[in-house]
Write a protein that holds these residues in place. Structure first.
Motif, PDB file in Angstrom:
ATOM      1  N   CYS A 187       0.826  -1.211   0.000  1.00 19.54           N
ATOM      2  CA  CYS A 187       0.000   0.000   0.000  1.00 19.54           C
ATOM      3  C   CYS A 187       0.860   1.261   0.000  1.00 19.54           C
ATOM      4  CB  CYS A 187      -0.930   0.003   1.212  1.00 19.54           C
ATOM      5  SG  CYS A 187      -2.275  -1.186   1.148  1.00 19.54           S
ATOM      6  N   SER A 188       1.832   1.311   0.890  1.00 24.76           N
ATOM      7  CA  SER A 188       2.610   2.548   1.046  1.00 24.76           C
ATOM      8  C   SER A 188       3.543   2.809  -0.131  1.00 24.76           C
ATOM      9  CB  SER A 188       3.417   2.485   2.346  1.00 24.76           C
ATOM     10  OG  SER A 188       4.365   1.435   2.301  1.00 24.76           O
ATOM     11  N   LEU A 189       4.080   1.754  -0.740  1.00 26.10           N
ATOM     12  CA  LEU A 189       5.058   1.934  -1.816  1.00 26.10           C
ATOM     13  C   LEU A 189       4.416   2.064  -3.191  1.00 26.10           C
ATOM     14  CD1 LEU A 189       7.830  -0.605  -0.732  1.00 26.10           C
ATOM     15  CD2 LEU A 189       7.949   1.883  -0.633  1.00 26.10           C
ATOM     16  N   ILE A 201       0.384   1.269  -4.052  1.00 24.55           N
ATOM     17  CA  ILE A 201      -1.039   1.542  -4.246  1.00 24.55           C
ATOM     18  C   ILE A 201      -1.403   2.956  -3.811  1.00 24.55           C
ATOM     19  CG2 ILE A 201      -3.369   0.776  -3.686  1.00 24.55           C
ATOM     20  CD1 ILE A 201      -2.262  -2.005  -3.210  1.00 24.55           C
ATOM     21  N   THR A 202      -0.970   3.364  -2.606  1.00 26.14           N
ATOM     22  CA  THR A 202      -1.342   4.675  -2.089  1.00 26.14           C
ATOM     23  C   THR A 202      -0.843   5.833  -2.960  1.00 26.14           C
ATOM     24  OG1 THR A 202      -1.465   3.850   0.183  1.00 26.14           O
ATOM     25  CG2 THR A 202      -1.182   6.223  -0.107  1.00 26.14           C
ATOM     26  N   PRO A 203       0.443   5.843  -3.398  1.00 24.32           N
ATOM     27  CA  PRO A 203       0.858   6.952  -4.296  1.00 24.32           C
ATOM     28  C   PRO A 203       0.039   7.016  -5.575  1.00 24.32           C
ATOM     29  CG  PRO A 203       2.763   5.758  -3.462  1.00 24.32           C
ATOM     30  CD  PRO A 203       1.570   4.962  -3.061  1.00 24.32           C
ATOM     31  N   TYR A 204      -0.308   5.847  -6.126  1.00 24.60           N
ATOM     32  CA  TYR A 204      -1.091   5.827  -7.356  1.00 24.60           C
ATOM     33  C   TYR A 204      -2.493   6.396  -7.128  1.00 24.60           C
ATOM     34  CZ  TYR A 204      -3.586   3.922 -11.391  1.00 24.60           C
ATOM     35  OH  TYR A 204      -4.370   3.786 -12.508  1.00 24.60           O
ATOM     36  N   LEU A 230       8.850   3.372   3.773  1.00 22.32           N
ATOM     37  CA  LEU A 230       9.528   2.184   4.280  1.00 22.32           C
ATOM     38  C   LEU A 230       9.337   2.019   5.786  1.00 22.32           C
ATOM     39  CD1 LEU A 230      12.895   2.468   2.313  1.00 22.32           C
ATOM     40  CD2 LEU A 230      11.019   0.884   1.849  1.00 22.32           C
ATOM     41  N   ALA A 231       9.291   3.135   6.505  1.00 22.32           N
ATOM     42  CA  ALA A 231       9.212   3.078   7.964  1.00 22.32           C
ATOM     43  C   ALA A 231       7.841   2.629   8.454  1.00 22.32           C
ATOM     44  CB  ALA A 231       9.561   4.446   8.554  1.00 22.32           C
ATOM     45  N   LEU A 232       6.793   2.978   7.729  1.00 21.22           N
ATOM     46  CA  LEU A 232       5.435   2.639   8.183  1.00 21.22           C
ATOM     47  C   LEU A 232       5.208   1.129   8.291  1.00 21.22           C
ATOM     48  CD1 LEU A 232       2.666   3.753   8.994  1.00 21.22           C
ATOM     49  CD2 LEU A 232       2.023   3.719   6.581  1.00 21.22           C
TER      50      LEU A 232
END
Length: 369
Positions: free
Chosen positions: A127-129, A131-134, A280-282
């Motif tokens: 998600c963070s790397l 899906i979410t940015p998209y 990366l940290a999340l």
């Protein structure tokens, strides 16, 4: 699967039982939290639609595009709570005593749950790397399209509507929603004077260079209502342009949030590096918090299932909001990129290791102190 469970030092049926209970609790808690957060975001979008900033037809689309961002924040909290509820129930109902008497100690349980946390961390990293940015880029595209479309689609003939800083009233609207008829505009100018504009017709234009929107009025009058005791200024015009909205580009940190991870790796600015570190940290906070959640779930039968939940939830919220705040400080130049957000992971890892040592989690037999 059986070989994998044996490598962890526990029977397959026990591993399946614990994993099923944790995942069911995670889904239940996550579903409730997701409903609350997305409902709050939907209410915010609904308020924007009432103010004329977006159309009602995109409310559902924007809410769905917000869900991956909410999931990546909800997943750590729901999984940690799921682990604590599962293990505290095992302790309360004396099932943990049976499990430990069969040769499965705290160290084996920690290994099994840590594998689940890494799987959840992988899901959160997706998600963070990616899906979410998209979805954030798509959401921004929808919002910008709403800003650049004809604002007259938001108008209801016979009612006042706020467009930008003006209150606009139109007696009628053309069928193609591109022209107003019998227009009244009430606003406040730069000097703080009340301005009233009456016009027969009005159309919208977008400045090609600044992307600001103007309402071009035809055949009307403009009245400036000064302070008490001063004369009213009147102006008759054949054509008059009234600016109704100014295009505001996204800030640098917001722009970095909408970039794909591949494009972030190509950039060398501070905002891009801080955003990549956040992505990366999340997910990595999940295995770190697992070192705290598992020993804290050791409760006595008379202590209650929820006795240790509040301290862990508070620590998790401090961890999460600490990363959010520290990311902003990094973007402002108030904290170095290294150690950056990793200082929180190091701090909570030390706390978790100390708690595991204090509760005897690392002992082979799982003996509690």
């Amino acid at each position: 699967m059986a070989r994998f469970a044996l490598q962890l030092g526990m029977p397959l049926i026990l591993y399946r039982y614990i994993a099923r209970e944790i995942l069911l609790s995670t889904l239940t808690i996550g579903g409730v939290l997701l409903l609350i957060i997305t409902g709050s975001r939907f209410a915010r979008y609904l308020n924007n639609a009432a103010e004329g900033e977006i159309g009602l037809n995109v409310l559902g689309q924007l809410t769905l595009l917000y869900m991956p961002y909410a999931i990546q924040l909800i997943l750590p909290l729901s999984f940690i709570l799921g682990v604590m509820l599962t293990f505290s129930r095992l302790y309360m109902e004396n099932e943990m005593a049976v499990i430990q008497s069969s040769g499965v100690g705290q160290r084996q349980l920690l290994s099994g749950v840590m594998v689940l946390s890494l799987a959840m961390a992988l899901l959160a990293s997706m998600c963070s790397l990616y899906i979410t940015p998209y979805t954030q880029a798509l959401s921004e595209e929808v919002i910008q399209t709403q800003k650049q479309r004809s604002s007259f689609e938001l108008l209801t003939p016979g009612r006042f509507t706020h467009l930008g800083q003006q209150g606009i009233y139109a007696q009628a609207l053309s069928d193609d929603k591109t022209q107003l008829e019998h227009v009244l505009i009430a606003s406040v100018d730069e000097q703080g004077r009340n301005t009233l504009i009456l016009a027969k017709k009005g159309t919208q234009q977008v400045a090609p260079q600044t992307l600001s929107r103007f309402l071009v009025l035809q055949q009307g009058h403009r009245y400036i209502l000064p302070a008490q005791g001063q004369a009213v200024e009147a102006l008759t015009f054949d054509q008059f342009a009234q600016r109704i909205a100014v295009f505001t580009p996204p800030s640098v940190p917001d722009e970095a949030e909408m970039l794909s991870t591949r494009n972030l790796l190509k950039r060398d600015d501070l905002a891009a590096k801080a955003q990549l570190q956040w992505r990366l940290a999340l997910p990595l906070m999940l295995p770190v918090m697992m070192l705290i959640a598992l020993p804290m779930s050791q409760v006595a039968p008379r202590q209650g299932r929820f006795g240790a939940l509040l301290p862990v939830v508070m620590m998790l919220l401090v961890f999460l909001f600490g990363m959010l705040s520290l990311q902003k400080v990094i973007n402002d130049g108030g904290w170095p990129l290294m150690p950056g957000l990793w200082i929180l992971h190091g701090l909570f890892t030390v706390i978790g290791l100390l708690m595991c040592w204090r509760r005897g989690v690392f002992r082979a037999g799982g003996v509690r102190r």
